[in-house]
Design a protein around this motif. Structure first.
Motif, PDB file in Angstrom:
ATOM      1  N   LEU A 129       0.819  -1.206   0.000  1.00 34.05           N
ATOM      2  CA  LEU A 129       0.000   0.000   0.000  1.00 34.05           C
ATOM      3  C   LEU A 129       0.854   1.258   0.000  1.00 34.05           C
ATOM      4  O   LEU A 129       1.891   1.299   0.659  1.00 34.05           O
ATOM      5  CB  LEU A 129      -0.924   0.007   1.222  1.00 34.05           C
ATOM      6  CG  LEU A 129      -2.275  -0.700   1.083  1.00 34.05           C
ATOM      7  CD1 LEU A 129      -2.095  -2.154   0.702  1.00 34.05           C
ATOM      8  CD2 LEU A 129      -3.076  -0.599   2.363  1.00 34.05           C
ATOM      9  N   GLY A 130       0.401   2.267  -0.730  1.00 29.59           N
ATOM     10  CA  GLY A 130       1.141   3.519  -0.820  1.00 29.59           C
ATOM     11  C   GLY A 130       1.301   3.851  -2.290  1.00 29.59           C
ATOM     12  O   GLY A 130       0.913   3.066  -3.156  1.00 29.59           O
ATOM     13  N   GLY A 136       6.683  -0.530  -7.356  1.00 30.88           N
ATOM     14  CA  GLY A 136       5.895  -1.390  -6.475  1.00 30.88           C
ATOM     15  C   GLY A 136       5.350  -2.583  -7.235  1.00 30.88           C
ATOM     16  O   GLY A 136       5.354  -3.715  -6.738  1.00 30.88           O
ATOM     17  N   GLU A 137       4.890  -2.330  -8.455  1.00 30.65           N
ATOM     18  CA  GLU A 137       4.365  -3.426  -9.281  1.00 30.65           C
ATOM     19  C   GLU A 137       5.462  -4.439  -9.571  1.00 30.65           C
ATOM     20  O   GLU A 137       5.250  -5.644  -9.547  1.00 30.65           O
ATOM     21  CB  GLU A 137       3.781  -2.862 -10.584  1.00 30.65           C
ATOM     22  CG  GLU A 137       2.537  -2.018 -10.333  1.00 30.65           C
ATOM     23  CD  GLU A 137       1.953  -1.370 -11.585  1.00 30.65           C
ATOM     24  OE1 GLU A 137       2.529  -1.550 -12.679  1.00 30.65           O
ATOM     25  OE2 GLU A 137       0.938  -0.678 -11.442  1.00 30.65           O
ATOM     26  N   GLY A 289      -3.973 -11.426  -8.939  1.00 26.48           N
ATOM     27  CA  GLY A 289      -3.650 -10.163  -8.291  1.00 26.48           C
ATOM     28  C   GLY A 289      -3.647  -9.008  -9.249  1.00 26.48           C
ATOM     29  O   GLY A 289      -4.142  -9.110 -10.376  1.00 26.48           O
ATOM     30  N   GLY A 290      -3.059  -7.917  -8.816  1.00 24.91           N
ATOM     31  CA  GLY A 290      -2.985  -6.742  -9.659  1.00 24.91           C
ATOM     32  C   GLY A 290      -3.026  -5.471  -8.831  1.00 24.91           C
ATOM     33  O   GLY A 290      -2.810  -5.487  -7.613  1.00 24.91           O
ATOM     34  N   ARG A 291      -3.309  -4.373  -9.543  1.00 28.96           N
ATOM     35  CA  ARG A 291      -3.400  -3.077  -8.874  1.00 28.96           C
ATOM     36  C   ARG A 291      -4.862  -2.777  -8.615  1.00 28.96           C
ATOM     37  O   ARG A 291      -5.723  -3.085  -9.438  1.00 28.96           O
ATOM     38  CB  ARG A 291      -2.767  -2.007  -9.782  1.00 28.96           C
ATOM     39  CG  ARG A 291      -2.835  -0.618  -9.240  1.00 28.96           C
ATOM     40  CD  ARG A 291      -1.941   0.349  -9.998  1.00 28.96           C
ATOM     41  NE  ARG A 291      -0.527   0.234  -9.615  1.00 28.96           N
ATOM     42  CZ  ARG A 291      -0.018   0.628  -8.443  1.00 28.96           C
ATOM     43  NH1 ARG A 291      -0.811   1.123  -7.515  1.00 28.96           N
ATOM     44  NH2 ARG A 291       1.265   0.514  -8.191  1.00 28.96           N
ATOM     45  N   TYR A 292      -5.135  -2.229  -7.432  1.00 24.83           N
ATOM     46  CA  TYR A 292      -6.520  -1.904  -7.086  1.00 24.83           C
ATOM     47  C   TYR A 292      -6.567  -0.573  -6.351  1.00 24.83           C
ATOM     48  O   TYR A 292      -6.883  -0.498  -5.168  1.00 24.83           O
ATOM     49  CB  TYR A 292      -7.174  -3.027  -6.261  1.00 24.83           C
ATOM     50  CG  TYR A 292      -6.238  -3.709  -5.301  1.00 24.83           C
ATOM     51  CD1 TYR A 292      -5.424  -4.752  -5.719  1.00 24.83           C
ATOM     52  CD2 TYR A 292      -6.153  -3.280  -3.985  1.00 24.83           C
ATOM     53  CE1 TYR A 292      -4.543  -5.341  -4.850  1.00 24.83           C
ATOM     54  CE2 TYR A 292      -5.273  -3.872  -3.106  1.00 24.83           C
ATOM     55  CZ  TYR A 292      -4.473  -4.899  -3.548  1.00 24.83           C
ATOM     56  OH  TYR A 292      -3.595  -5.480  -2.675  1.00 24.83           O
ATOM     57  N   VAL A 306      -1.282  -2.543  -4.486  1.00 22.55           N
ATOM     58  CA  VAL A 306      -1.010  -3.593  -5.459  1.00 22.55           C
ATOM     59  C   VAL A 306      -0.666  -4.853  -4.667  1.00 22.55           C
ATOM     60  O   VAL A 306      -0.121  -4.766  -3.557  1.00 22.55           O
ATOM     61  CB  VAL A 306       0.110  -3.147  -6.447  1.00 22.55           C
ATOM     62  CG1 VAL A 306       1.374  -2.728  -5.724  1.00 22.55           C
ATOM     63  CG2 VAL A 306       0.431  -4.212  -7.484  1.00 22.55           C
ATOM     64  N   GLY A 307      -1.037  -6.011  -5.186  1.00 19.43           N
ATOM     65  CA  GLY A 307      -0.759  -7.241  -4.447  1.00 19.43           C
ATOM     66  C   GLY A 307      -1.265  -8.466  -5.172  1.00 19.43           C
ATOM     67  O   GLY A 307      -1.731  -8.381  -6.301  1.00 19.43           O
TER      68      GLY A 307
END
Lengths: 398, 211
Positions: A129-130, A136-137, A289-292, A306-307
């Motif tokens: 998170l952030g 991050g990805e 997963g992915g970005r949300y 992302v996770g």
């Protein structure tokens, strides 16, 4: 004759061998996440249904197990940990970037037992998170690859996609939200004919129809980027996936990575990056997963996220298929006695247990039965106590 | 060496048409034409393994990944909603999912609730839900046409091919729900992990279907 042995469909017991295997796997992955600076969190099994109401599509809301609280509030069993982690982050002061992982069971209400899915499923996942951007990805993708390697898979694929390419085209086609989710279903089924007919019915112009339908075939290796630019044109989503692809190749992960612009996440809260992980011979995705970025803001907390989550049981099935399964090892020691050696037995067992050995008493076994048990269960060491005296039947005490 | 592809074919009507299509794609599956009770067969090259299954079971085999590819009717796919890729309309086995009943009987309840007999519970309930009509759904295993005749139901929802069965029983099509045909379905993981074998086959099939 009802013996009350039945359990609801879609739920399962986890027997000792399976538990042992599962625990080991969870420990390995937890250790991996820990070394990347991720901290373990736990979330409640039950939440208010309202918590999820605004972030989930109607299909997902329908698939929640619901209960009512004393005051009549509607509750839901955890359908997904990601939403809860974002809710939690919105209410706490852990500094950004937050690196969190979890080992939890989630629940899905299935209205028929005729399905390959289960209503309770174990997941292990990470959330970053952030405002971590593409770096991050990259971290999350590397962790996905590392998770599979750590688990023992050798032949697997981490697939990268991006919802935004579809979103751009859907905006050009001027679709309503309802039509858009209908189209997502068709594209996720790779039903080119169906998607084309549907878009035409919605009145999209021919160029947009062709571009949108082309998403269905835009998957594979690095050749996909050129093909995507050729049919769709320059697009930030293509650039972003290509950059990530390149960074993974640089790290030596090239053989594990592929691309699919036609895999879309149906949930509203996904934006941009989509990740799937799978392995040959196992018919289902093992990792999702992915970005949300939409979730935290819906809880009043401005933060990207992302996770991914791994389906623990699916991963176990995939590992079993390649023979990488662990089973509960045999006991190190067994013993029995004549019933007059309590003090000696206790001392003997404690000393071994303090060394980390597994020691179990076989109540009432005589020497022959003890020998027999050892043979059948591959136990190497056995002792028998007679009137305070210890006799070694098998193995050697160190 | 190329990987072996497992293909699930529906026994019966669609199987012959599937074999014909595979021939057009250059796959010699003559063993499939022989009158055999074997359930697992190979083509001449040994690259394709065929399993012959009950038509309504094809999506199950493909979803669970024991078959990579399969041929299934759109009626079965819509009813079961299995998680598979549904890539090509094969253009054969064409028919329609229809509401049928006595001519002039209408497709809305005259009093109380509309009684609908069908093998296709999901298709029927979703159709009437979209029209905002509440129904009494009567699930039958076959010979659905009997519904209105013996007074079990007001209408039926069923596959209509030539319409002969309906005519012989004095029934007519009242509304068409959707056109149906055979589809090529692919397991979601196989399409990626065996794409070297599946993609050329798919291209050949698309080519053959166009002709």
């Amino acid at each position: 004759m009802a013996k009350k042995l039945k359990i609801p469909y879609g739920f399962r017991d986890c027997l000792p061998d399976e538990c042992y295997f599962k625990d080991g796997l969870e420990r390995e992955l937890s250790e991996l996440f820990r070394t990347y600076g991720y901290l373990k969190t736990e979330t409640p099994t039950v939440e208010y249904y309202d918590t999820f109401h605004d972030v989930c599509r109607p299909e997902m809301l329908k698939k929640m197990f619901k209960l009512t609280d004393n005051d009549g509030s509607l509750l839901a069993l955890r359908p997904d940990v990601t939403l809860q982690v974002c809710r939690m982050a919105a209410a706490t002061d852990i500094p950004n970037p937050k690196r969190l992982y979890y080992v939890e069971n989630s629940f899905e209400y299935l209205d028929s037992p005729d399905t390959a899915r289960t209503r309770e499923y174990s997941q292990i996942g990470v959330e970053l998170l952030g405002d971590t951007g593409i770096d991050g990805e990259e971290e999350i993708l590397c962790l996905a690859v590392e998770s599979f390697l750590r688990a023992g898979l050798t032949d697997f694929v981490i697939e990268i996609g991006n919802n935004d390419l579809f979103r751009t085209l859907a905006a050009e086609a001027n679709l309503s939200t309802r039509d858009e989710s209908e189209l997502i279903k068709l594209i996720n089924k790779k039903d080119g004919g169906g998607a084309e007919a549907f878009l035409k019915k919605c009145g999209a112009d021919t160029a947009v129809v062709a571009k949108t339908v082309s998403l269905i075939r835009l998957f594979g290796g690095k050749e996909v980027f050129a093909a995507a630019r050729k049919t769709i044109g320059e697009n930030a989503a293509i650039d972003s996936v290509e950059t990530l692809f390149g960074r993974l190749v640089e790290k030596g992960y090239g053989k594990y990575v592929s691309v699919d612009f036609g895999t879309l996440n149906g949930y509203d809260y996904y934006s941009g990056l989509v990740i799937k992980g799978f392995t040959a011979g196992h018919g289902f995705a093992l990792l999702d997963g992915g970005r949300y970025d939409g979730v935290c803001p819906s809880f009043g907390y401005e933060s990207g996220a992302v996770g991914f989550a791994l389906g623990t049981k699916r991963l176990m099935t995939a590992l079993e298929a390649i023979g990488k399964v662990s089973r509960v090892p045999s006991l190190d020691w067994v013993y029995s006695s004549d019933g007059r050696s309590d003090k000696e037995e206790w001392k003997f067992a404690c000393e071994l247990r303090n060394q980390g050995k597994t020691v179990a008493e076989l109540f009432g076994f005589d020497k022959a039965a003890l020998e027999n048990y050892c043979r059948e269960n591959s136990v190497k060491n056995a002792a028998y106590f007679d009137n305070g005296k210890k006799y070694l039947l098998r193995g050697e005490e160190k | 060496m190329t990987e072996i592809l497992t293909v699930a074919l529906p026994k019966g009507r669609l199987s012959e048409l599937s074999v014909k299509l595979l021939y057009k794609c250059g796959i010699d599956c003559s063993p499939l034409k022989e009158n055999t009770r074997k359930l697992v067969l190979f083509d001449k090259s040994g690259q394709y393994k065929f399993i012959l299954v009950k038509p309504t079971d094809v999506p199950t085999y493909v979803e669970r990944g024991v078959a990579d590819v399969g041929v299934s009717g759109k009626d079965t796919l819509s009813e079961q909603q299995k998680d598979v890729y549904e890539v090509v309309d094969l253009g054969f086995g064409n028919c329609r999912m229809c509401v049928a009943g006595y001519a002039g009987s209408g497709n809305r309840p005259k009093s109380g609730v509309l009684r609908v007999a069908t093998k296709y519970e999901r298709i029927a309930s979703e159709y009437y839900e979209s029209k905002g009509i509440n129904i009494d759904l009567i699930k039958l295993g076959g010979s659905v046409e009997l519904g209105p005749i013996v007074g079990l139901s007001d209408v039926i929802v069923d596959v209509v091919e030539s319409g002969n069965t309906l005519r012989e029983n004095g029934l007519v099509v009242l509304e068409e729900i959707m056109p149906l045909s055979a589809r090529l379905i692919i397991n979601k993981i196989s399409y990626k992990t065996k794409s070297a074998a599946i993609r050329p086959l798919l291209d050949k099939i698309i080519e053959a279907v166009k002709k």
